[in-house]
Design a protein around this motif. Structure first.
Motif, PDB file in Angstrom:
ATOM      1  N   ILE A 133      25.349 -23.570   1.665  1.00  0.00           N
ATOM      2  CA  ILE A 133      26.450 -24.519   1.453  1.00  0.00           C
ATOM      3  C   ILE A 133      25.911 -25.918   1.513  1.00  0.00           C
ATOM      4  O   ILE A 133      25.156 -26.218   2.319  1.00  0.00           O
ATOM      5  N   THR A 134      25.918 -26.373   0.309  1.00  0.00           N
ATOM      6  CA  THR A 134      25.477 -27.933   0.231  1.00  0.00           C
ATOM      7  C   THR A 134      26.768 -28.878   0.101  1.00  0.00           C
ATOM      8  O   THR A 134      27.540 -28.738  -0.710  1.00  0.00           O
ATOM      9  N   TYR A 135      26.998 -29.887   1.090  1.00  0.00           N
ATOM     10  CA  TYR A 135      28.110 -30.508   1.026  1.00  0.00           C
ATOM     11  C   TYR A 135      27.635 -31.939   0.293  1.00  0.00           C
ATOM     12  O   TYR A 135      26.566 -32.275   0.580  1.00  0.00           O
ATOM     13  N   TRP A 136      28.704 -32.546  -0.533  1.00  0.00           N
ATOM     14  CA  TRP A 136      28.171 -33.463  -1.320  1.00  0.00           C
ATOM     15  C   TRP A 136      28.434 -34.833  -0.822  1.00  0.00           C
ATOM     16  O   TRP A 136      29.093 -35.681  -1.376  1.00  0.00           O
ATOM     17  N   GLY A 137      27.801 -35.134   0.274  1.00  0.00           N
ATOM     18  CA  GLY A 137      27.636 -36.625   0.896  1.00  0.00           C
ATOM     19  C   GLY A 137      28.296 -36.730   2.162  1.00  0.00           C
ATOM     20  O   GLY A 137      29.289 -35.987   2.546  1.00  0.00           O
ATOM     21  N   MET A 138      27.281 -37.239   2.970  1.00  0.00           N
ATOM     22  CA  MET A 138      27.553 -37.246   4.490  1.00  0.00           C
ATOM     23  C   MET A 138      28.637 -38.448   4.764  1.00  0.00           C
ATOM     24  O   MET A 138      29.398 -38.193   5.682  1.00  0.00           O
ATOM     25  N   SER A 139      28.521 -39.512   4.252  1.00  0.00           N
ATOM     26  CA  SER A 139      29.347 -40.678   4.490  1.00  0.00           C
ATOM     27  C   SER A 139      30.371 -40.938   3.387  1.00  0.00           C
ATOM     28  O   SER A 139      30.084 -40.933   2.311  1.00  0.00           O
ATOM     29  N   ASP A 140      31.417 -41.702   3.589  1.00  0.00           N
ATOM     30  CA  ASP A 140      32.306 -42.078   2.659  1.00  0.00           C
ATOM     31  C   ASP A 140      31.677 -43.296   2.092  1.00  0.00           C
ATOM     32  O   ASP A 140      32.227 -43.590   0.885  1.00  0.00           O
ATOM     33  N   ALA A 141      30.832 -44.167   2.751  1.00  0.00           N
ATOM     34  CA  ALA A 141      29.918 -45.127   1.921  1.00  0.00           C
ATOM     35  C   ALA A 141      28.932 -44.543   0.885  1.00  0.00           C
ATOM     36  O   ALA A 141      28.220 -43.791   0.944  1.00  0.00           O
ATOM     37  N   GLY A 142      29.502 -44.654  -0.220  1.00  0.00           N
ATOM     38  CA  GLY A 142      28.487 -44.145  -1.348  1.00  0.00           C
ATOM     39  C   GLY A 142      28.796 -43.004  -1.837  1.00  0.00           C
ATOM     40  O   GLY A 142      28.072 -42.376  -2.590  1.00  0.00           O
TER      41      GLY A 142
ATOM     42  N   THR B 187      23.515 -33.392   0.612  1.00  0.00           N
ATOM     43  CA  THR B 187      22.830 -34.344  -0.128  1.00  0.00           C
ATOM     44  C   THR B 187      21.909 -35.549   1.066  1.00  0.00           C
ATOM     45  O   THR B 187      22.378 -35.766   2.012  1.00  0.00           O
ATOM     46  N   ALA B 188      20.661 -35.818   0.526  1.00  0.00           N
ATOM     47  CA  ALA B 188      19.979 -36.518   1.539  1.00  0.00           C
ATOM     48  C   ALA B 188      19.483 -37.879   0.557  1.00  0.00           C
ATOM     49  O   ALA B 188      18.480 -38.440   0.853  1.00  0.00           O
ATOM     50  N   PHE B 189      20.088 -38.195  -0.594  1.00  0.00           N
ATOM     51  CA  PHE B 189      19.938 -39.202  -1.212  1.00  0.00           C
ATOM     52  C   PHE B 189      20.070 -40.474  -0.483  1.00  0.00           C
ATOM     53  O   PHE B 189      19.151 -41.167  -0.780  1.00  0.00           O
ATOM     54  N   GLU B 190      20.768 -40.823   0.538  1.00  0.00           N
ATOM     55  CA  GLU B 190      20.881 -42.049   1.203  1.00  0.00           C
ATOM     56  C   GLU B 190      19.821 -42.341   1.980  1.00  0.00           C
ATOM     57  O   GLU B 190      19.641 -43.379   2.843  1.00  0.00           O
ATOM     58  N   PHE B 191      18.852 -41.454   2.182  1.00  0.00           N
ATOM     59  CA  PHE B 191      17.713 -41.555   3.229  1.00  0.00           C
ATOM     60  C   PHE B 191      16.461 -42.026   2.512  1.00  0.00           C
ATOM     61  O   PHE B 191      15.352 -42.069   3.171  1.00  0.00           O
ATOM     62  N   THR B 192      16.504 -42.230   1.321  1.00  0.00           N
ATOM     63  CA  THR B 192      15.227 -42.379   0.350  1.00  0.00           C
ATOM     64  C   THR B 192      14.587 -43.729   0.831  1.00  0.00           C
ATOM     65  O   THR B 192      13.536 -43.763   1.187  1.00  0.00           O
ATOM     66  N   ASP B 193      15.356 -44.719   0.831  1.00  0.00           N
ATOM     67  CA  ASP B 193      14.820 -45.998   1.319  1.00  0.00           C
ATOM     68  C   ASP B 193      14.529 -46.034   2.790  1.00  0.00           C
ATOM     69  O   ASP B 193      13.321 -46.349   3.134  1.00  0.00           O
TER      70      ASP B 193
ATOM     71  N   LEU C  82      32.605 -41.048  -7.018  1.00  0.00           N
ATOM     72  CA  LEU C  82      33.834 -41.592  -7.309  1.00  0.00           C
ATOM     73  C   LEU C  82      34.473 -42.445  -6.276  1.00  0.00           C
ATOM     74  O   LEU C  82      35.799 -42.826  -6.400  1.00  0.00           O
ATOM     75  N   GLY C  83      33.743 -42.808  -5.140  1.00  0.00           N
ATOM     76  CA  GLY C  83      34.342 -43.708  -3.883  1.00  0.00           C
ATOM     77  C   GLY C  83      35.363 -42.864  -3.186  1.00  0.00           C
ATOM     78  O   GLY C  83      36.122 -43.328  -2.487  1.00  0.00           O
ATOM     79  N   ALA C  84      35.231 -41.482  -3.416  1.00  0.00           N
ATOM     80  CA  ALA C  84      36.237 -40.794  -2.746  1.00  0.00           C
ATOM     81  C   ALA C  84      35.995 -40.653  -1.271  1.00  0.00           C
ATOM     82  O   ALA C  84      34.762 -40.607  -0.844  1.00  0.00           O
ATOM     83  N   PRO C  85      37.056 -40.450  -0.481  1.00  0.00           N
ATOM     84  CA  PRO C  85      36.820 -40.138   1.033  1.00  0.00           C
ATOM     85  C   PRO C  85      36.526 -38.881   1.419  1.00  0.00           C
ATOM     86  O   PRO C  85      37.283 -38.380   1.934  1.00  0.00           O
ATOM     87  N   GLY C  86      35.406 -38.415   1.053  1.00  0.00           N
ATOM     88  CA  GLY C  86      35.073 -37.064   1.228  1.00  0.00           C
ATOM     89  C   GLY C  86      33.985 -36.860   2.171  1.00  0.00           C
ATOM     90  O   GLY C  86      33.691 -35.606   2.593  1.00  0.00           O
ATOM     91  N   GLY C  87      33.294 -37.857   2.912  1.00  0.00           N
ATOM     92  CA  GLY C  87      32.328 -37.730   3.834  1.00  0.00           C
ATOM     93  C   GLY C  87      32.782 -37.109   5.250  1.00  0.00           C
ATOM     94  O   GLY C  87      33.936 -36.919   5.474  1.00  0.00           O
TER      95      GLY C  87
ATOM     96  N   ARG D  84      32.973 -41.809   8.431  1.00  0.00           N
ATOM     97  CA  ARG D  84      33.711 -42.911   7.758  1.00  0.00           C
ATOM     98  C   ARG D  84      32.581 -43.997   7.239  1.00  0.00           C
ATOM     99  O   ARG D  84      31.670 -44.097   7.755  1.00  0.00           O
ATOM    100  N   ALA D  85      33.006 -44.809   6.385  1.00  0.00           N
ATOM    101  CA  ALA D  85      32.141 -45.717   5.996  1.00  0.00           C
ATOM    102  C   ALA D  85      31.622 -46.901   7.138  1.00  0.00           C
ATOM    103  O   ALA D  85      30.800 -47.321   6.779  1.00  0.00           O
ATOM    104  N   ASP D  86      32.543 -46.950   8.226  1.00  0.00           N
ATOM    105  CA  ASP D  86      32.038 -47.739   9.565  1.00  0.00           C
ATOM    106  C   ASP D  86      31.069 -46.938  10.259  1.00  0.00           C
ATOM    107  O   ASP D  86      30.620 -47.319  11.212  1.00  0.00           O
ATOM    108  N   GLY D  87      30.700 -45.524   9.715  1.00  0.00           N
ATOM    109  CA  GLY D  87      29.735 -44.880  10.911  1.00  0.00           C
ATOM    110  C   GLY D  87      30.400 -43.950  11.686  1.00  0.00           C
ATOM    111  O   GLY D  87      29.482 -43.272  12.207  1.00  0.00           O
TER     112      GLY D  87
END
Length: 410
Positions: free
Chosen positions: A320-329, A44-50, A332-337, A340-343
């Protein structure tokens, strides 16, 4: 079942003759580099829109995440959830998403839109319409997006989760109402026909999380009805545990029998505790904190490697598309990135980076040409460059087997 170690279908042998001003470049050391994989390694590249639109509140953090993202991926998915894209009828978020997509394409990435039709996160204003008007609004929405983004986004999850769509009962919505009225197969036909008409050259996917025989029956019915599907999208959100090779291969073999390319469109593997097995709808598991743990991170790294090895080895899988690069966002708030949330990157990031860029890639490598200006190489399918001094030649390994090429250094 397909073995998970044979990758001959992913690579090619090439004999390349290099020339300079029409003469063989004999006895010279040149540098060979892979520029891009043919296989679509996505996220996903959702997080790069801004960030792409110059409105990011944390540009330094986004730039760092982008560098990590591009260290793994060449294929981006952008969000087109109708309820967020057009919360007020007639006011779609076209400009912002188009600018993001153009920015990603400009950086060399393929972009897919997700999804054009879905009963979840759909537009609330559809509830004010009767079913005929909902159908008209849905097809008009598809034609608009397909036209507005043509040439930038030419791959779409056209419709999402049709198996459950007419029986979805979490809340009322216009798309479930319509699908219940006209049926699954007519619904698929309607949206695919609209998408195909608007952009005949686009790659159109039928996407679902339901890996049961119900999805097989739907696919068979849709194909028998004459609907053209370009690829099947299979979701693999493994919040309740890694599927394992046997289950994954079983799913691949069942769905590859239709002769269609397979995209694993939504993959998640956790680095924290697993969701309890009794949860039927993953959305029902809502907790305040879901931390990543050292033990979980080691487990995730192993499972990511196993999962990617299994999928890449299967000849039907193209993406293959992974559903989220970072734990931030993460969903479901899952630790799947992978981050980590701290980068900071997790072991899974390092593991996948090694697979994609070293074991399955060709880092810059020095090779000597022979007396006839020839060199031999073997590599994963994709785009390559050969450099000598300030001269360069580009080529593509586009089919498994053996290729013979003559390249002029320019």
């Amino acid at each position: 079942m397909t073995e998970t170690s044979d990758l001959r279908h992913r690579s090619a042998d090439a004999e390349i003759t290099l020339t300079l001003d029409g003469e063989p470049l004999a006895g010279r050391e040149v540098e060979l580099s892979q520029v891009r994989h043919r296989f679509s390694f996505g996220c996903t590249a959702f997080e790069f829109t801004d960030y792409a639109n110059g409105t990011s509140e944390r540009p330094d953090g986004d730039e760092r995440l982008l560098e990590q993202w591009e260290g793994l991926f060449n294929f981006a998915t952008l969000p087109f959830y109708w309820g967020r894209f057009e919360p007020e009828r007639g006011k779609p978020d076209t400009h912002r998403l188009l600018k993001t997509a153009e920015w990603l394409v400009g950086r060399g990435h393929t972009v897919k839109g997700h999804p054009l039709a879905w009963h979840t996160v759909t537009a609330d204003w559809l509830l004010d319409l009767d079913n005929a008007a909902i159908a008209q609004a849905q097809t008009e929405r598809i034609r608009r997006e397909m036209n507005d983004f043509a040439g930038v986004i030419d791959m779409w999850d056209v419709i999402n989760e049709v198996v459950i769509m007419p029986i979805f009962d979490k809340y009322d919505n216009g798309i479930t109402r319509l699908c219940r009225d006209i049926g699954r197969i007519p619904m698929v036909r309607m949206v695919f026909d609209a998408a195909r008409e608007a952009n005949p050259g686009a790659v159109l996917l039928l996407n679902d999380f339901d890996m049961s025989a119900a999805f097989e029956c739907l696919i068979e019915g849709v194909l028998e009805a004459g609907v053209r599907i370009d690829a099947l999208g299979l979701q693999s959100h493994m919040h309740q545990g890694y599927w394992g090779e046997e289950k994954t291969l079983g799913i691949l073999d069942r769905f590859s029998r239709y002769g269609l390319p397979i995209h694993f469109t939504e993959t998640t593997l956790l680095s924290g505790h697993l969701m309890p097995p009794e949860i039927e709808d993953l959305n029902d598991y809502q907790i305040e904190e879901w931390p990543s743990t050292p033990e979980g991170e080691e487990r995730q790294a192993d499972e990511v490697e196993r999962h990617y090895r299994t999928l890449v080895a299967h000849p039907a899988v193209e993406a293959i598309t992974y559903w989220g690069m970072s734990d931030a966002g993460m969903w479901l708030g899952a630790p799947g990135g992978f981050v980590r949330a701290d980068g900071t990157p997790k072991p899974s990031y390092e593991r996948l980076h090694r697979l994609i860029n070293e074991e399955w890639g060709t880092p810059p490598t020095t090779i000597a040409t022979d007396a006839e200006g020839r060199l031999g190489c073997n590599g994963f399918l994709g785009d390559y460059t050969i450099t000598w001094q300030d001269r360069e030649a580009a080529f593509t390994l586009d089919a498994a087997g053996e290729q013979r090429l003559t390249l002029e250094l320019g």
